[in-house]
Design a protein around this motif. Sequence first.
Motif, PDB file in Angstrom:
ATOM      1  N   GLY A 190       0.826  -1.205   0.000  1.00 26.85           N
ATOM      2  CA  GLY A 190       0.000   0.000   0.000  1.00 26.85           C
ATOM      3  C   GLY A 190       0.856   1.249   0.000  1.00 26.85           C
ATOM      4  N   ASP A 191       0.525   2.176   0.885  1.00 31.37           N
ATOM      5  CA  ASP A 191       1.291   3.422   1.015  1.00 31.37           C
ATOM      6  C   ASP A 191       2.288   3.350   2.163  1.00 31.37           C
ATOM      7  N   ASN A 192       2.426   2.196   2.768  1.00 31.77           N
ATOM      8  CA  ASN A 192       3.296   2.061   3.936  1.00 31.77           C
ATOM      9  C   ASN A 192       4.682   1.576   3.549  1.00 31.77           C
ATOM     10  N   ILE A 193       5.636   1.825   4.433  1.00 31.49           N
ATOM     11  CA  ILE A 193       6.974   1.269   4.295  1.00 31.49           C
ATOM     12  C   ILE A 193       7.344   0.645   5.629  1.00 31.49           C
ATOM     13  N   TYR A 194       7.756  -0.606   5.579  1.00 32.74           N
ATOM     14  CA  TYR A 194       8.132  -1.317   6.794  1.00 32.74           C
ATOM     15  C   TYR A 194       9.571  -1.819   6.658  1.00 32.74           C
ATOM     16  N   PHE A 195      10.290  -1.741   7.739  1.00 31.20           N
ATOM     17  CA  PHE A 195      11.661  -2.214   7.804  1.00 31.20           C
ATOM     18  C   PHE A 195      11.709  -3.720   7.927  1.00 31.20           C
ATOM     19  N   GLY A 196      12.656  -4.349   7.204  1.00 31.22           N
ATOM     20  CA  GLY A 196      12.866  -5.785   7.312  1.00 31.22           C
ATOM     21  C   GLY A 196      14.108  -6.116   8.111  1.00 31.22           C
ATOM     22  N   GLU A 197      15.281  -5.730   7.594  1.00 31.48           N
ATOM     23  CA  GLU A 197      16.528  -5.985   8.306  1.00 31.48           C
ATOM     24  C   GLU A 197      17.660  -5.190   7.665  1.00 31.48           C
ATOM     25  N   LEU A 198      18.783  -5.114   8.378  1.00 34.44           N
ATOM     26  CA  LEU A 198      20.031  -4.590   7.843  1.00 34.44           C
ATOM     27  C   LEU A 198      20.995  -5.758   7.678  1.00 34.44           C
ATOM     28  N   THR A 199      21.636  -5.830   6.519  1.00 33.88           N
ATOM     29  CA  THR A 199      22.575  -6.907   6.254  1.00 33.88           C
ATOM     30  C   THR A 199      23.904  -6.304   5.812  1.00 33.88           C
ATOM     31  N   PHE A 200      24.947  -6.589   6.564  1.00 33.80           N
ATOM     32  CA  PHE A 200      26.268  -6.044   6.262  1.00 33.80           C
ATOM     33  C   PHE A 200      27.159  -7.042   5.527  1.00 33.80           C
ATOM     34  N   THR A 201      26.786  -8.318   5.567  1.00 34.10           N
ATOM     35  CA  THR A 201      27.574  -9.365   4.901  1.00 34.10           C
ATOM     36  C   THR A 201      26.642 -10.266   4.086  1.00 34.10           C
ATOM     37  N   PRO A 202      26.002  -9.721   3.034  1.00 31.64           N
ATOM     38  CA  PRO A 202      25.018 -10.517   2.288  1.00 31.64           C
ATOM     39  C   PRO A 202      25.632 -11.748   1.644  1.00 31.64           C
ATOM     40  N   GLY A 203      24.902 -12.840   1.772  1.00 27.54           N
ATOM     41  CA  GLY A 203      25.371 -14.086   1.178  1.00 27.54           C
ATOM     42  C   GLY A 203      26.652 -14.604   1.777  1.00 27.54           C
ATOM     43  N   ALA A 204      27.064 -14.030   2.918  1.00 26.73           N
ATOM     44  CA  ALA A 204      28.288 -14.439   3.610  1.00 26.73           C
ATOM     45  C   ALA A 204      29.529 -14.320   2.735  1.00 26.73           C
ATOM     46  N   GLY A 205      29.439 -13.489   1.666  1.00 27.56           N
ATOM     47  CA  GLY A 205      30.596 -13.326   0.790  1.00 27.56           C
ATOM     48  C   GLY A 205      30.806 -14.450  -0.198  1.00 27.56           C
ATOM     49  N   VAL A 206      29.792 -15.257  -0.392  1.00 21.60           N
ATOM     50  CA  VAL A 206      29.901 -16.351  -1.373  1.00 21.60           C
ATOM     51  C   VAL A 206      28.679 -16.314  -2.302  1.00 21.60           C
ATOM     52  N   LEU A 207      28.307 -15.093  -2.686  1.00 20.51           N
ATOM     53  CA  LEU A 207      27.099 -14.867  -3.472  1.00 20.51           C
ATOM     54  C   LEU A 207      27.457 -14.801  -4.952  1.00 20.51           C
ATOM     55  N   PRO A 208      27.008 -15.745  -5.763  1.00 22.03           N
ATOM     56  CA  PRO A 208      27.373 -15.713  -7.182  1.00 22.03           C
ATOM     57  C   PRO A 208      26.688 -14.570  -7.931  1.00 22.03           C
ATOM     58  N   PHE A 209      27.444 -13.937  -8.821  1.00 22.34           N
ATOM     59  CA  PHE A 209      26.920 -12.919  -9.718  1.00 22.34           C
ATOM     60  C   PHE A 209      26.985 -13.449 -11.145  1.00 22.34           C
ATOM     61  N   VAL A 210      25.937 -13.218 -11.906  1.00 23.61           N
ATOM     62  CA  VAL A 210      25.929 -13.586 -13.322  1.00 23.61           C
ATOM     63  C   VAL A 210      25.516 -12.351 -14.127  1.00 23.61           C
ATOM     64  N   PRO A 211      26.426 -11.782 -14.944  1.00 25.57           N
ATOM     65  CA  PRO A 211      27.781 -12.247 -15.201  1.00 25.57           C
ATOM     66  C   PRO A 211      28.732 -11.920 -14.051  1.00 25.57           C
ATOM     67  N   ASP A 212      29.856 -12.609 -14.050  1.00 25.69           N
ATOM     68  CA  ASP A 212      30.822 -12.507 -12.958  1.00 25.69           C
ATOM     69  C   ASP A 212      31.443 -11.111 -12.841  1.00 25.69           C
ATOM     70  N   ARG A 213      31.478 -10.343 -13.912  1.00 24.99           N
ATOM     71  CA  ARG A 213      32.109  -9.024 -13.879  1.00 24.99           C
ATOM     72  C   ARG A 213      31.443  -8.086 -12.873  1.00 24.99           C
ATOM     73  N   ILE A 214      30.170  -8.340 -12.548  1.00 26.93           N
ATOM     74  CA  ILE A 214      29.467  -7.474 -11.592  1.00 26.93           C
ATOM     75  C   ILE A 214      30.106  -7.599 -10.209  1.00 26.93           C
ATOM     76  N   ASP A 215      30.644  -8.759  -9.889  1.00 26.23           N
ATOM     77  CA  ASP A 215      31.344  -8.949  -8.615  1.00 26.23           C
ATOM     78  C   ASP A 215      32.517  -7.967  -8.517  1.00 26.23           C
ATOM     79  N   TYR A 216      33.210  -7.756  -9.632  1.00 25.22           N
ATOM     80  CA  TYR A 216      34.337  -6.813  -9.670  1.00 25.22           C
ATOM     81  C   TYR A 216      33.842  -5.363  -9.667  1.00 25.22           C
ATOM     82  N   GLU A 217      32.757  -5.086 -10.400  1.00 28.28           N
ATOM     83  CA  GLU A 217      32.225  -3.724 -10.450  1.00 28.28           C
ATOM     84  C   GLU A 217      31.719  -3.281  -9.075  1.00 28.28           C
TER      85      GLU A 217
END
Length: 288
Positions: A254-281
């Motif tokens: 609706g017109d509301n905004i609700y907080f979910g969480e803050l994540t400082f280490t998403p995917g624990a640093g083992v999150l695949p990117f496709v294409p891989d170049r985005i990991d570098y960017e």
Amino acid sequence: MPLIRRIKDFAKSTLPDSIFLSLLHRKYVGRFPNLRRPTTFNEKILRRSMDPDPRYVPLTDKLAVRSYVSEKLAQKYLVPLIAAPVAFTRAAFDALPASFVMKANHGSSFVEVVRDKSQTSFERLQHLTEQWLQTDFYKVSRERHYSKIRPRIFFEQLLLDERGKLPPDYKVHCFRRGNAQPVMYISVISDRFGDTTRGDIFDVGWNRLDFVIGYYSPSEEPPGAPPNLAAILDTAKTLSEGFDYVRVDLYAPGDNIYFGELTFTPGAGVLPFVPDRIDYEWGRLLRE
């Protein structure tokens, strides 16, 4: 648990964090990380997993962070809290409303959506609670700040959109360099607990970007921009102040905004990117 599985689990538990994470990175990203001179996004996330900012502990704790959000924004941005019992008892179960979401505060994926309480049971939720509380989430992915969070169970109001469905999860990746305006990307997870979960990446102008993060396939037809997109971005901007990178998860039914969480280490640093170049960017954007 089979004997071979127990032996493997014990062997993994004895590995130093750096070796454990390097092997995990090789398995999911496809190469061994350079932890001495990290350049990719995942490598830098691995480094902060092993040497976290002390602020991550209370802000990663899904109960403790509510105070931070209330102070930075307002109470109305918090999903209404139904209960946070010291122990999950029959009385605590009986006091719950007809629908709710059960969560644990000390890790990822500890979420149980209950649309109809009459279709579940105290015994089932109690068993799930025991499993969650006995899980040392630090040992799962070696994100050291999780080791300092005392496990708790809590219950929140079930959020639904105008169609009676769970609202999309807007995961706003916020990169900051000093006092400059943040660079933001929005990962939209639709139908997260359904049969057709999809993940789409957008820039702040709601242009869908041609890459994938993690394991969700993109939608055949990209979802339209939420009517309160500007407010979503402003909320993420406010909550990301003071951090070089943080992912701010929000819901916007609706017109509301609700907080979910803050994540400082998403995917624990083992999150695949496709294409891989985005990991570098993204690695170039994250300047710690």
